[in-house]
Structures are given as structure tokens and as C-alpha cells.
Scaffold this motif. Sequence first.
Motif, short mmCIF file in Angstrom:
data_model
loop_
_atom_site.label_atom_id
_atom_site.label_comp_id
_atom_site.label_asym_id
_atom_site.label_seq_id
_atom_site.Cartn_x
_atom_site.Cartn_y
_atom_site.Cartn_z
N ILE A 4 3.49 -15.67 -9.89
CA ILE A 4 4.45 -14.57 -10.09
C ILE A 4 3.67 -13.26 -10.01
CG2 ILE A 4 6.33 -13.67 -11.50
CD1 ILE A 4 6.34 -16.32 -13.05
N ALA A 6 2.77 -9.87 -6.91
CA ALA A 6 2.04 -9.67 -5.65
C ALA A 6 1.24 -8.36 -5.69
CB ALA A 6 2.99 -9.68 -4.46
N GLN A 188 -1.42 8.85 -12.35
CA GLN A 188 -0.88 9.54 -11.17
C GLN A 188 -2.02 9.98 -10.28
OE1 GLN A 188 2.42 12.15 -11.90
NE2 GLN A 188 1.80 13.61 -10.33
N GLY A 297 -11.31 -4.21 -9.94
CA GLY A 297 -12.73 -4.59 -10.05
C GLY A 297 -12.97 -5.94 -10.69
C1 LIG Z 1 -3.91 5.73 -11.22
C2 LIG Z 1 -4.61 4.40 -11.34
C3 LIG Z 1 -5.94 4.29 -10.93
C4 LIG Z 1 -6.59 3.06 -11.03
N1 LIG Z 1 -7.89 2.97 -10.57
C5 LIG Z 1 -8.53 1.78 -10.65
C6 LIG Z 1 -9.85 1.64 -10.15
O1 LIG Z 1 -10.45 2.58 -9.62
N2 LIG Z 1 -10.46 0.41 -10.26
C7 LIG Z 1 -9.83 -0.66 -10.83
O2 LIG Z 1 -10.42 -1.74 -10.91
N3 LIG Z 1 -8.56 -0.56 -11.31
C8 LIG Z 1 -7.91 0.64 -11.24
N4 LIG Z 1 -6.63 0.76 -11.73
C9 LIG Z 1 -6.04 -0.39 -12.46
C10 LIG Z 1 -5.42 -1.41 -11.54
O3 LIG Z 1 -4.56 -0.76 -10.64
C11 LIG Z 1 -4.64 -2.46 -12.35
O4 LIG Z 1 -5.43 -3.00 -13.39
C12 LIG Z 1 -4.22 -3.60 -11.40
O5 LIG Z 1 -3.58 -3.07 -10.28
C13 LIG Z 1 -3.34 -4.61 -12.08
O6 LIG Z 1 -3.00 -5.54 -11.09
P1 LIG Z 1 -1.91 -6.66 -11.32
O7 LIG Z 1 -1.85 -7.45 -10.08
O8 LIG Z 1 -2.21 -7.35 -12.61
O9 LIG Z 1 -0.55 -5.84 -11.61
P2 LIG Z 1 0.44 -5.06 -10.62
O10 LIG Z 1 -0.25 -4.42 -9.50
O11 LIG Z 1 1.28 -4.19 -11.53
O12 LIG Z 1 1.35 -6.20 -10.02
C14 LIG Z 1 2.28 -6.88 -10.83
C15 LIG Z 1 3.16 -7.71 -9.95
O13 LIG Z 1 4.04 -8.50 -10.76
C16 LIG Z 1 5.37 -8.34 -10.29
N5 LIG Z 1 6.28 -8.63 -11.39
C17 LIG Z 1 6.31 -8.11 -12.64
N6 LIG Z 1 7.28 -8.69 -13.36
C18 LIG Z 1 7.88 -9.61 -12.54
C19 LIG Z 1 8.96 -10.52 -12.68
N7 LIG Z 1 9.63 -10.67 -13.82
N8 LIG Z 1 9.31 -11.29 -11.61
C20 LIG Z 1 8.64 -11.19 -10.43
N9 LIG Z 1 7.62 -10.33 -10.25
C21 LIG Z 1 7.25 -9.56 -11.28
C22 LIG Z 1 5.41 -6.93 -9.76
O14 LIG Z 1 6.53 -6.73 -8.91
C23 LIG Z 1 4.07 -6.89 -9.03
O15 LIG Z 1 4.20 -7.53 -7.78
C24 LIG Z 1 -5.93 1.96 -11.60
C25 LIG Z 1 -4.60 2.07 -11.98
C26 LIG Z 1 -3.94 3.28 -11.84
C27 LIG Z 1 -2.49 3.37 -12.24
#
Ligand SMILES: Cc1cc2nc3c(=O)[nH]c(=O)nc-3n(C[C@H](O)[C@H](O)[C@H](O)COP(=O)(O)OP(=O)(O)OC[C@H]3O[C@@H](n4cnc5c(N)ncnc54)[C@H](O)[C@@H]3O)c2cc1C
Length: 315
Positions: A4, A6, A188, A297
Amino acid sequence: MLVIGAGVHGLTCGVVLAEAGRQVLIRTAERPRETTSAVAGAMWGPARLKPPERVLYWATLSHAEFTSLARVENSGVHLASGRMAARFDLGDVVPPETKLIPDLQRCDEQELPDGFVWGYRGTVPLIDMPRYLDHLLDRFLAAGGEIRLGPVQTLADAAAECDTIVNCTGVGAHELVGDPSVHAVFGQHVVVRNPGLEEYFIELSDGGEFTSWMPHGDRVVLGGISLADDWRRTPRREISEGILRRAARLEPRLADAEVLEETVGLRPGRESVRVDVEHYRGARLIHDYGHGACGVGLSWGCAFEVAELVEGKTE
Ligand SMILES: Cc1cc2nc3c(=O)[nH]c(=O)nc-3n(C[C@H](O)[C@H](O)[C@H](O)COP(=O)(O)OP(=O)(O)OC[C@H]3O[C@@H](n4cnc5c(N)ncnc54)[C@H](O)[C@@H]3O)c2cc1C
């Protein structure tokens, strides 16, 4: 099996599992380029997160993967030199991950912008997230993975559909898992046309505002802001103005750069990163969320651990 999410975690887990020969379906509420992951700067860097030993392990494995991806055409990853700096003295003790930075060197006074007293220079992987997510998606599909757009309403629905589930929902875990410790940390960026920068800069700060720029070819991603418990997902003009003003003060070439885009993402804050297995209604539910400001990272290290948990090698 079902993944779950992407964002960078869902796609990286999808790639690792599909390339290992598993049948993987990703269900996601948003397309990869609409996720928080697409907004990240992004750099591989020291992650001040808990639990520290596991975070160091995930960061180490991820550093190796990103370093080799920098040699892959169109991956969106490249190695860049730059500075990490602070307006206060952080002393000589650096986080253990910095041992992986081959050319790490303390900056002398002349190398630091006005008002800064501490800094290091070093080469790290920089990741151009929109392009990198495309790369991961292509790899996932090429390995036979399938992706379906639409939210998963409840974990019970997911458990009824599949007996192995990997939960990579970022801030969405607050609602889907009912985990009250997951909170949004608003971020942002302002994306500008690159006026010729090749080096990154990141200010380490304890406050909500800081200055950063990360060049990716013809674009530069400027930051930053960090607002705890702010779930709004629209860019605010006054925040963009502050980002541009702070960047131009430290790097005059950014003063007149053309603004291409303003983007917002919600960092998935949590007291500690969660990678573990829960037995839920007859299914094995493997969680991988709560990576705060460092999820990119840590992504490969976490995905390798998820794959081991799927295989039942560790519990
Ligand atoms: C401004 C900013 C700068 C950053 N800079 C860095 C950096 O330089 N280096 C670094 O390592 N990290 C950085 N980060 C942090 C990093 O972006 C996050 O830690 C990371 O993207 C989290 O990834 P994720 O896949 O867990 O979550 P997300 O990218 O939020 O993906 C979550 C996924 O789950 C899906 N989802 C949620 N709930 C449901 C549901 N009920 N059913 C189906 N799908 C669902 C969403 O649609 C999405 O596809 C930064 C973040 C921000 C906001």
C-alpha cells in the motif's frame, strides 16, 4: 502480495520484492509524482532519527544503492559536492553516517556564508525525485509488478484481499493504521530554473525555517520550512517569498532565477521509524513508515529489511 503506497517506500519495496520474483500489486491513493516523496529535495544525508542503530544500518545500505544508481543513466541520482552548515557551533562530533562521505572536510571560515560558524563539505547522492520515482516505477513494472490507483479504505479490506501486506502509507498511516503518533510535518519548496549551480547547500537548524538548495540539472529545489502538525497541502505565498529571500541572500545567483513551481509535502513524523510485522486478521502486515525528513535516504535499507520480513527470515 499487496503493497500500500507508491511513494519512495512503496515503490522501493515493490522493486525489491518484484525483482526477487514475487507477484506484487501496489495500491495507492495518489500517483507517484503526487506523493510527498516527489516533493523531497532530496539528499542522502545523516538521519537524526530513532532507533539510531537501525537507522544507521538502513542509511548505510541506502548509501551504497544510491551511489551505484548515480552510474545508471536516467535514474535521477547523481553525486554532488556541497556544504552542510549551521549558524551555531555543532562541535567536532559528527553523526556516524558521515563516515560514508569519502571526502568529508570541515569548512574554514572563508568557505561559510555570513552568519554561519560551523560547516562541513562533502560529496553525497542527490536524488531528483520526480525522475527517480519514474525510474522506480519503470523498474517495478519491468519486473512484472502491477499498480492500481485508489485508496485502501481499511486494513481489514486489505487483509481480506491478501495474506501478506506491506504498509508504506507515510502520513496516511495516521488514519489507516490508527497510529496517533504519526503526524504531518509540513514542508514547502520553490523549484527554480538552474542559474548554473552544481553544489548543494543545506542549513542545519533547530527552528522551522532554514536555507537549502539542491541542483538537479536544469532545476534547483529551494527550501525550507518545517511546521509540525500542519496538514495543509497547498503552497503559501509568504513561505515561498521567505524561501526565495533567504536563498538569494546566501547565493546571489538565485536572486533572479525563474520560478518554475511551488510544491508541498507532509513529512511523516513519528517518534521512531516503524519497520516491523504485525499479525492482523490472518494476514502478515509489514509496516514501513514514519521516516520523517529522511525517508528517501533510508528507503533501500528499509526495503531490504521489509523483504527479509516477508520471507520470514526475521520477526
Ligand atoms: C519539503 C521536504 C523535503 C524533504 N527532503 C528530504 C531529503 O532531502 N532527504 C530525505 O531522505 N527525505 C526528505 N524528505 C522526507 C521524505 O520525503 C519522506 O520521508 C518520504 O517521502 C516518505 O516516503 P513514503 O513513501 O513513506 O511516503 P509518501 O511519499 O507520503 O507516500 C505514501 C503513499 O501512501 C499512499 N497512501 C496513503 N494512505 C493510503 C491509503 N489509505 N490507501 C492507499 N494509498 C495510501 C499515498 O497515496 C502515497 O502513495 C523531505 C520531505 C519534504 C516534505
